[in-house]
Design an enzyme around this catalytic site. Structure first.
Site: not given
Length: 267
Positions: A6-9, A12, A96, A104-105
């Site tokens: 889960d690579s967030g802003n 990680l 949507y 995707a998150d």
């Protein structure tokens, strides 16, 4: 073993799922790093009890960050597939207009929450408090009708500090009637975040005729928890309800694990 990313802003978060282990084992606890510290990811990979076969992840931190993560994983003998939101997966239908436009998150997070539910469940409100705050609803019919995005608590605080000439980077307590600038900013941020939760809870109740269950996640939740729970209690009392948020440590990783376990479409 499948690595979950889960690579967030800003962070990680990593875990794993082992479909070959008894009861399809998961990591004892997810691990989080600064998203710029990919050496930490490499060191973590070296501690795993088994060599990973592949990785499944979400990345909202940009193409360069995704490529750097992929390179670190390849060095450990593991290729990654980046998840994209789908029109339908694990029983969850994406409302949507353009399904792949959904982050995707957010998609993985909703899959993770839905995977916890029995076949018959109330509406679900999924709130994640990170760099951005997102509030997404899942109906009893397992349809995601839409959701909100707003700046997260830290981004709100930074915007006031760096986008104005005289406001500080606030560190104050939340109050009904703030009596200094730090209190005023902290209270305004908490009110905005809590108000968004209450808005979507009310919208869900009106749409489905029953109160949504609330699930929360993210590093910004502790900052707004007290105000959110207070406003939810006041609002719920008007309808004879007692909405109580349930905190989840890693719903995005939970969703990735569920998708990996079922072999559901990911891209």
């Amino acid at each position: 073993m499948i690595i979950l990313i889960d690579s967030g802003n800003s962070r990680l978060k990593v875990g794993w799922f082992d479909p070959d282990a008894p009861q399809a084992a998961r990591e004892p606890a997810p691990v989080a790093f600064d998203n710029l510290d990919l050496d930490a990811l490499g060191r973590w990979l070296a501690t795993l009890p088994r060599r990973p076969q592949r990785a499944l992840g979400v990345n909202v931190a940009g193409l360069a960050r995704g490529e750097a993560i992929a390179a670190t994983l390849r060095a450990g003998g593991c290729d990654i597939r980046w998840l994209r939101a789908q029109p339908l997966a694990m029983g969850l239908r994406n409302g949507y207009r353009n399904p792949d436009q959904l982050g995707a998150d957010r998609w993985a997070c909703m899959v993770g929450v839905l995977a916890r539910q029995p076949s018959v469940h109330p509406p679900l409100l999924v709130a994640s408090f990170g760099t951005a705050t997102t509030l997404d609803t899942i109906g009893p019919d397992n349809v995601f009708p839409g959701g909100l995005i707003l700046p997260g608590p830290a981004m709100m605080r930074g915007a006031l500090a760096y986008g104005t000439a005289h406001l500080p980077l606030a560190d104050g307590l939340v109050a009904d009637y703030p009596i200094d600038t730090h209190q005023a900013i902290a209270s305004g941020i908490a009110a905005a975040q809590a108000g968004a939760i209450v808005r979507q809870w009310l919208a869900g109740r009106q749409r489905y005729g029953q109160a949504p269950e609330i699930y929360v996640a993210g590093g910004g939740w502790p900052e707004v928890r007290q105000e959110a729970e207070r406003l939810l209690a006041v609002t719920g009392a008007a309808f004879g309800a007692t909405p109580q948020p349930t905190y989840l440590d890693s719903p995005v990783l939970d969703g990735l694990a569920a998708l990996a376990a079922q072999g559901a479409p990911t891209a």
